[in-house]
Design a protein around this motif. Structure first.
Motif, mmCIF file in Angstrom:
data_model
loop_
_atom_site.group_PDB
_atom_site.id
_atom_site.type_symbol
_atom_site.label_atom_id
_atom_site.label_comp_id
_atom_site.label_asym_id
_atom_site.label_seq_id
_atom_site.Cartn_x
_atom_site.Cartn_y
_atom_site.Cartn_z
ATOM 1 N N ASP A 122 -2.116 -15.765 -23.007
ATOM 2 C CA ASP A 122 -0.890 -16.246 -23.677
ATOM 3 C C ASP A 122 0.288 -15.343 -23.334
ATOM 4 O O ASP A 122 1.401 -15.816 -23.096
ATOM 5 N N LYS A 123 0.051 -14.054 -23.328
ATOM 6 C CA LYS A 123 1.136 -13.105 -23.052
ATOM 7 C C LYS A 123 1.683 -13.345 -21.643
ATOM 8 O O LYS A 123 2.894 -13.438 -21.427
ATOM 9 N N LEU A 124 0.761 -13.462 -20.681
ATOM 10 C CA LEU A 124 1.207 -13.660 -19.295
ATOM 11 C C LEU A 124 1.922 -14.992 -19.117
ATOM 12 O O LEU A 124 2.842 -15.103 -18.299
ATOM 13 N N LEU A 251 7.627 -10.341 -25.951
ATOM 14 C CA LEU A 251 8.048 -8.984 -26.339
ATOM 15 C C LEU A 251 7.028 -7.952 -25.841
ATOM 16 O O LEU A 251 7.393 -6.852 -25.418
ATOM 17 N N GLU A 252 5.754 -8.335 -25.853
ATOM 18 C CA GLU A 252 4.716 -7.412 -25.372
ATOM 19 C C GLU A 252 4.762 -7.279 -23.846
ATOM 20 O O GLU A 252 4.518 -6.201 -23.299
ATOM 21 N N VAL A 253 5.091 -8.372 -23.165
ATOM 22 C CA VAL A 253 5.224 -8.289 -21.696
ATOM 23 C C VAL A 253 6.362 -7.323 -21.361
ATOM 24 O O VAL A 253 6.242 -6.456 -20.489
ATOM 25 N N ARG A 254 7.442 -7.465 -22.112
ATOM 26 C CA ARG A 254 8.606 -6.592 -21.898
ATOM 27 C C ARG A 254 8.203 -5.113 -22.105
ATOM 28 O O ARG A 254 8.582 -4.242 -21.317
ATOM 29 N N GLU A 255 7.420 -4.868 -23.134
ATOM 30 C CA GLU A 255 7.002 -3.484 -23.402
ATOM 31 C C GLU A 255 6.062 -2.964 -22.299
ATOM 32 O O GLU A 255 6.134 -1.791 -21.908
ATOM 33 N N ALA A 256 5.199 -3.855 -21.803
ATOM 34 C CA ALA A 256 4.298 -3.437 -20.711
ATOM 35 C C ALA A 256 5.122 -3.078 -19.474
ATOM 36 O O ALA A 256 4.841 -2.090 -18.786
ATOM 37 N N ILE A 257 6.166 -3.877 -19.197
ATOM 38 C CA ILE A 257 7.031 -3.603 -18.030
ATOM 39 C C ILE A 257 7.719 -2.235 -18.217
ATOM 40 O O ILE A 257 7.744 -1.407 -17.296
ATOM 41 N N ASP A 324 12.532 -6.534 -13.133
ATOM 42 C CA ASP A 324 13.815 -5.832 -13.027
ATOM 43 C C ASP A 324 14.744 -6.241 -14.159
ATOM 44 O O ASP A 324 15.580 -5.461 -14.603
ATOM 45 N N ASP A 325 14.597 -7.486 -14.605
ATOM 46 C CA ASP A 325 15.492 -7.981 -15.646
ATOM 47 C C ASP A 325 14.670 -8.707 -16.727
ATOM 48 O O ASP A 325 14.555 -9.939 -16.708
ATOM 49 N N PRO A 326 14.100 -7.944 -17.680
ATOM 50 C CA PRO A 326 13.228 -8.574 -18.685
ATOM 51 C C PRO A 326 13.945 -9.590 -19.574
ATOM 52 O O PRO A 326 13.294 -10.363 -20.262
ATOM 53 N N SER A 327 15.304 -9.658 -19.506
ATOM 54 C CA SER A 327 15.991 -10.675 -20.313
ATOM 55 C C SER A 327 15.707 -12.085 -19.775
ATOM 56 O O SER A 327 16.023 -13.082 -20.412
ATOM 57 N N LEU A 328 15.081 -12.167 -18.578
ATOM 58 C CA LEU A 328 14.690 -13.478 -18.042
ATOM 59 C C LEU A 328 13.470 -14.051 -18.774
ATOM 60 O O LEU A 328 13.121 -15.217 -18.611
ATOM 61 N N LEU A 329 12.801 -13.210 -19.563
ATOM 62 C CA LEU A 329 11.675 -13.696 -20.379
ATOM 63 C C LEU A 329 12.245 -14.519 -21.539
ATOM 64 O O LEU A 329 13.422 -14.358 -21.890
ATOM 65 N N PRO A 330 11.432 -15.388 -22.154
ATOM 66 C CA PRO A 330 11.956 -16.201 -23.253
ATOM 67 C C PRO A 330 12.560 -15.334 -24.366
ATOM 68 O O PRO A 330 11.983 -14.303 -24.735
#
Ligand code: URA
Length: 445
Positions: A122-124, A251-257, A324-330
């Motif tokens: 789900d995270k991915l 949010l967790e993907v962003r933290e992993a990045i 490079d730009d985690p704001s592209l995540l939902p």
């Protein structure tokens, strides 16, 4: 042989033979014994336990009840990792590219989450375009070429566990060490890796509440692995509060990045380095834990772990520019701030309560058919052990609408306790391997 004899035998505290255990598992799969008799035997096991030998036999029979996965086409030692699960546990997202960047082939099959926040898949899937359903050919190609691939479990892995777990869930027979160990390890054995690093969480936010229980489970799983020819290292790690700051899929993907860039929260980074070190040693890519840790730290410092993450995302159809730009995540429609009601030390954050609040904002599922909102969840701005002032923001609530954000705010606040004391515990409490139990994390193997 019939099931009544087996129930009576276990009721009277006698061990079951290999033939009896395989008859039981076969009959569960063939549906030739009714649920009430299966449940009676599960309850007898729950009350009277199983020997290590019985547990290994049960696990083996469950592992062979469905498809088994052949990873022999990948050279070298294949290492799997598994966590008993916890709120904010996003370790696979960071540790898989870190380990792959250090030369360890990382071929992982993961599941979706039920309850609390989502599972790794789900995270991915919060990464635009990312595909977790790969053909076997794609899976093999990516691992051989780039050393990393992750896919959802498409095969019929350990169907006996599915049936038994569903019955345990409704008959009060989940909290049994041999049944939990057999359930987890049957799926791991079926997935074909040579070595397995298990993260057994211990604490208020975990399945195992005390170190004693966690050590028992760890010992049982190591013993199952050893008796089935696999090298198992079971870590017992502290889970007294959610892991890291982010809870919820994107949010967790962003933290992993951020962690792959060296900017992750200290508890989460520490756990990734710890688990990754055991993986590299198990896969014989490092001679000892200190060397492995250095390799992983270097993979963060020199950018190779982040590059491996981008390669992995791109291979599987995702947009690697999220790195490079985690704001592209939902992004959630609304962000509400939870403020501290007092000026005091945060003495605890109850993981289970945070997990339940996450369900309110649809960061997880209550039932399989629930649809997750990848953008939603929480950022814990202050964790246990920090002193906060009244009115200070302590969490961000990311939600799809104001109503659910408000509802989650109350639930999230109830997860926090304030007081005068907080006992800081090390992340790694102990680990169990074929040599026994170790309490010293610097113990070179
Ligand atoms: N996870 C599993 O897969 N099985 C259990 O029994 C408990 C946790």
């Amino acid at each position: 042989m019939n099931i009544i004899q087996l129930i009576e035998k276990k009721r009277d505290k006698n061990p079951l033979t290999a033939e009896e255990i395989s008859f039981f598992v076969q009959s569960v799969c063939d549906e030739t014994i009714p649920d009430y008799q299966i449940s009676a035997l599960l309850m007898a096991i729950c009350i009277n336990g199983m020997t290590d030998e019985e547990t290994a036999l049960l696990t083996n029979a469950m592992a062979k009840s469905g498809d088994t996965i052949d990873l022999s086409y990948i050279d070298g030692i294949k290492v799997d990792k598994h966590s008993s699960g916890g709120v904010g546990d996003k370790v696979t997202l960071a540790v898989a590219p870190m380990a792959a960047a250090c030369g360890l082939p990382t071929a992982k099959m993961s599941g979706r989450g039920l309850g609390f926040s989502g599972g790794t898949i789900d995270k991915l899937e919060s990464i635009p375009g990312f595909r977790t359903s790969l053909t076997e050919e794609e899976f093999v190609t990516f691992i051989k070429r780039d050393g990393i691939a992750l896919m959802g479990q498409t095969k019929n892995v350990a169907p006996a566990d599915k049936k038994l777990y569903a019955l345990r869930d409704v008959t009060g027979t989940v909290p049994s060490i041999p049944l939990i160990a057999a359930s987890i390890m049957s799926k791991k054995l079926a997935c074909g890796s040579d070595a397995i690093v298990l993260d057994v969480k211990c604490g208020s936010g975990a399945f195992m509440k005390t170190p004693e229980e966690a050590i028992k489970l760890a010992r049982s799983m190591e013993s199952i692995g050893r008796q089935n020819g696999r090298r198992v290292t079971a870590l017992i790690t502290n889970m007294d509060q959610p892991l890291g700051n982010a809870v919820g899929n994107a949010l967790e993907v962003r933290e992993a990045i951020e962690t792959l860039k060296g900017n992750g929260p200290s508890d989460f980074t520490e756990l990734c380095l710890t688990i990754g070190s055991f993986m590299l040693v198990s896969g014989e890519k490092a001679n000892d834990l200190p060397q492995a840790r250095k390799m992983l730290e270097t993979s963060i410092q020199n950018g190779s772990a982040l590059n491996k993450f981008k390669q992995f995302i791109s291979n599987q159809g995702g947009d690697p520019s999220v790195a490079d730009d985690p704001s592209l995540l939902p992004n959630a429609n609304t962000v509400r701030i939870l403020r501290s009601p007092c000026s005091q030390l945060i003495s605890g954050i109850d993981g289970e309560k945070v997990g339940n609040a996450a369900l309110t904002v649809k960061a997880g599922r209550l039932v399989k058919t629930d649809i997750i909102d990848h953008s939603c969840g929480f950022i814990l701005l202050a964790k246990a052990g920090e002193k906060v002032e009244k009115g200070q923001p302590i969490a961000e609530i990311h939600a799809s609408d104001e109503a659910s954000a408000k509802q989650a705010e109350e639930q999230l606040l109830s997860a926090y306790t304030f007081g005068d004391n907080f006992e800081e515990k090390p992340m790694l409490l102990a680990y169990v391997d074929r040599e026994g139990i170790h309490y010293d994390k610097n113990n070179d193997r």
